[in-house]
Scaffold this active site. Structure first.
Site, mmCIF file in Angstrom:
data_model
loop_
_atom_site.group_PDB
_atom_site.id
_atom_site.type_symbol
_atom_site.label_atom_id
_atom_site.label_comp_id
_atom_site.label_asym_id
_atom_site.label_seq_id
_atom_site.Cartn_x
_atom_site.Cartn_y
_atom_site.Cartn_z
ATOM 1 N N SER A 104 0.817 -1.215 0.000
ATOM 2 C CA SER A 104 0.000 0.000 0.000
ATOM 3 C C SER A 104 0.849 1.264 0.000
ATOM 4 C CB SER A 104 -0.933 0.014 1.212
ATOM 5 O OG SER A 104 -0.180 0.161 2.406
ATOM 6 N N TYR B 160 2.972 8.790 7.392
ATOM 7 C CA TYR B 160 2.044 7.651 7.484
ATOM 8 C C TYR B 160 2.447 6.479 6.590
ATOM 9 C CZ TYR B 160 -1.059 9.862 3.798
ATOM 10 O OH TYR B 160 -1.604 10.441 2.700
ATOM 11 N N GLU B 161 1.801 5.341 6.902
ATOM 12 C CA GLU B 161 2.146 4.044 6.297
ATOM 13 C C GLU B 161 3.647 3.772 6.442
ATOM 14 O OE1 GLU B 161 0.102 2.649 2.911
ATOM 15 O OE2 GLU B 161 -1.601 3.973 3.238
ATOM 16 N N GLY B 162 4.125 4.045 7.637
ATOM 17 C CA GLY B 162 5.538 3.849 7.956
ATOM 18 C C GLY B 162 6.305 5.147 7.809
ATOM 19 N N GLN C 272 10.906 3.131 6.851
ATOM 20 C CA GLN C 272 11.268 2.722 5.478
ATOM 21 C C GLN C 272 12.742 2.350 5.410
ATOM 22 O OE1 GLN C 272 8.650 2.294 3.820
ATOM 23 N NE2 GLN C 272 7.358 3.618 5.074
#
Lengths: 396, 260
Positions: free
Chosen positions: A242, A363-365, A370
């Site tokens: 995602s 967001y999303e890591g 990362q």
């Protein structure tokens, strides 16, 4: 591995750009200032079949390839980051079902999600479990033919407006988050579910970020995704894919700011000439354009890996999100710089773009997560992966 | 019931245009779009199809091969099939040749209504609907803000200076509509994907039984000059003087042009 856009990709870009310029960009300021979800734009995207691009045709979607989905998000984000989140979250929330759901579960939910009749959200993060996903505390206790959910989630995009959620909760607290967490599909009209509070945010202000409360919410056993204990794995595999959408969003935000800055540099007169005539401005624009293009190409390369389900796709999507997020932040900040004082006020869109860009680093890591994903993969290749993975994955 | 919408591909109004030595548009030079006024005719036809009044909607265009792009875009908005009349003998076609060719194609397609936009965005002659009606000997319902169809009758609502007229004619008819019919839709993604599979047939003049001689070089008229609009006089700026003086200067300027 092909990741150059085809003529069909170009056609999609043209179609979405026209829609975004004519119908979405004019709403962006208002959506930001009023911090209201743009239901009209959600309806527009649904009507144009743009919320079903990640769903197969047999479920009423259009089943576009990953690069097409990137282009869609990119072009929407170029006009308005908030609106681009609608297809992003529709995919994020449904990915756990795509990855671990049964045919029955897909048949029950995907048609309504592909058409845009229903919205979905991804319920993973908690107040004390952000980057440290395994620290999740929401409980799911088996009771006959149902699970009973108790706990709360925080920072859930679209959580307050979604009709259905994918939620992660501990079925075996003793085993901990990595081994004892399971994933569930929860319909938000279930008794005991509530969304008590929304966050007030720096950017993507039209997109509701909700706190979710589960008080003895009964979820039928058939709504469990995969087996008990597979929740952590499902969550990680979801995010591996995602975050490509966030990379695409970041590229789109950067492109929007770059385009605005070029137009302004050509028009704004100081010292008797357009400021774009000054080499100092030209150099800034050149850097912004080159960096945006580099981020875009890396994002397409990552999209090709996701399309091929390559074993190293987490490396690519993390690298793309890392580079694109940082690029969006830098390019939007430089765009404000080129606008000068006008960039700092709400009369022009670049201050909004700069505020919106920041979230792509979070967001999303976060960008730091990362780097952990990328570093872990590098060391795995070097043959020391086992130990590194065990240590870092607990915090991934 | 069947509607054929006539669609013209035109250069985008914002595009910079180049012309050949005989004053024909260099089509490679400009981005092409569906004539925006034809989009209203498409929208009207699709609304009638959605309402169940009309079973089939087809598109007809005359132009170079690349006009098939406009037809594909129309098919992406909706409708069932499209026809393109393209032929080397049509280069430089004027109103008369265009009407002659469209009339022949419409004879072959035999729709209940041949629907057109009120004008083209490039030539702006507004005469093709009337000419086609004259050649085919059919009633013309022009400048409709709405088209309605009932059994064997077509009606348009046409705005006039004080209100509106309702004009009706027995089918089949030629009709044109204005931008009052309602905003044309955007093509949906599924529409775009479906359009690639819809039939698009290409016809030559021979397919329509028209000889090049009959068209008399495709034009009865000849363009003798094309030029851009004359540049306006440069803006006069009044600045860096005291406000009272500036106000006087502005008032004098307006008075000299009898504007105050």
């Amino acid at each position: 591995m092909t990741y150059l856009p085809t003529s069909e990709h170009d056609e999609l870009r043209a179609v979405v750009r026209e829609l975004a310029e004519e119908r979405i960009a004019p709403r962006a300021t208002e959506v930001d200032q009023r911090a209201e979800f743009p239901w009209d734009l959600k309806e527009l995207l649904a009507r144009q079949d743009l919320l079903g691009t990640s769903f197969e045709e047999r479920y009423g979607g259009t089943g576009l390839d990953e690069i097409s989905q990137v282009i869609l998000v990119e072009e929407l984000a170029r006009a308005d980051a908030t609106t681009s989140l609608i297809p992003i979250v529709q995919k994020l929330g449904s990915l756990p079902i795509t990855l671990a759901g049964s045919d029955e579960q897909k048949e029950r939910y995907f048609p309504r999600l592909a058409s845009g009749e229903w919205l979905i959200a991804f319920g993973l993060t908690e107040a004390a479990a952000g980057s440290d996903v395994a620290a999740n505390r929401t409980r799911a206790r088996r009771d006959g033919d149902a699970y009973v959910l108790n706990g709360s989630k925080r920072f859930i995009t679209h959580g307050s407006i979604a009709n259905v959620l994918t939620v992660f909760a501990l079925t075996d607290p003793a085993a901990g988050g990595r081994k004892g967490m399971s994933a569930f599909i929860v319909e938000t009209d279930a008794p005991g579910f509530s969304s008590p509070r929304l966050e007030h945010k720096l950017g993507i202000r039209g997109s509701p970020t909700a706190e979710l409360q589960f008080d003895d919410v009964r979820v039928p056993v058939q709504n469990r995704l995969g087996e008990e204990g597979e929740g952590f794995k499902i969550a990680m595999e979801t995010l591996d894919r995602s975050r490509l959408g966030i990379a695409a969003q970041a590229v789109g935000i950067a492109q929007g700011a770059l385009d605005a800055a070029v137009a302004y540099a050509a028009e704004r007169q100081q010292f008797g000439q357009p400021i774009g005539e000054f080499q100092g401005i030209q150099f800034m624009l050149a850097d912004m354009a080159s960096q945006t293009e580099a981020a875009r190409q890396l994002t397409y390369a990552a999209a090709a890996r996701v399309e091929a389900l390559a074993a190293d796709l987490p490396y690519w999507t993390s690298a793309a999100k890392l580079i694109a997020g940082d690029t969006a932040m830098r390019v939007t900040s430089d765009a404000v710089q080129i606008f000068g004082g006008y960039g700092y006020i709400t009369e022009y869109p670049v201050e909004r773009m700069m505020r919106d860009a920041k979230i792509t680093q979070l967001y999303e890591g976060t960008q730091q997560i990362q780097r952990m994903v990328i570093g872990r993969q590098l060391l795995q290749r070097a043959g020391v992966g086992g130990r590194v993975r065990a240590k870092s994955a607990a915090r991934a | 019931m069947k509607i054929v919408v006539c669609v013209k591909q035109v250069p985008a109004t914002t595009a910079e245009k180049r012309y050949t030595s005989d004053f024909r548009l260099d089509r490679t030079s400009a981005e092409s779009v569906i004539n925006p006024l034809d989009e209203y005719a498409i929208e009207q036809a699709l609304r009638l199809q959605e309402a169940g009044t009309v079973e089939s909607v087809a598109y007809l265009s005359m132009g170079p091969e690349q006009a098939s792009e406009a037809l594909r875009r129309a098919l992406a908005m909706g409708g069932d099939e499209a026809y393109l009349v393209t032929d080397g003998g049509l280069a430089g076609a004027d109103l008369w040749a265009t009407a002659r060719v469209l009339a022949a194609a419409l004879d072959k397609l035999a729709p209940d209504v041949a629907l057109m936009g009120m004008a083209s965005d490039d030539a702006k002659g507004s005469l093709v609907p009337g000419a086609v009606a004259a050649i085919r000997g059919l009633p013309l319902l022009s400048y409709g803000s709405e088209l309605r169809l009932e059994d064997s009758v077509a009606r348009i609502r046409r705005l006039n200076a004080t209100g509106y007229d309702i004009i009706e004619a027995p089918l089949p008819v030629i009709a044109s509509v204005t931008d009052q019919v309602g905003e044309p839709r955007y093509a949906s993604l599924k529409g775009i994907m479906a359009a690639k599979r819809k039939p698009l047939e290409t016809w030559s003049l021979a397919d329509l039984g028209i000889s090049a001689d009959e068209l008399r070089g495709a034009a009865l008229t000849r363009v003798i000059e094309v030029r851009p609009p004359e540049a306006k006089a440069p803006t006069e700026r009044i600045e860096s003087i005291p406000p009272e003086e500036a106000a006087t200067r502005i008032a004098d300027w307006l008075a000299a042009r009898k504007l105050i």
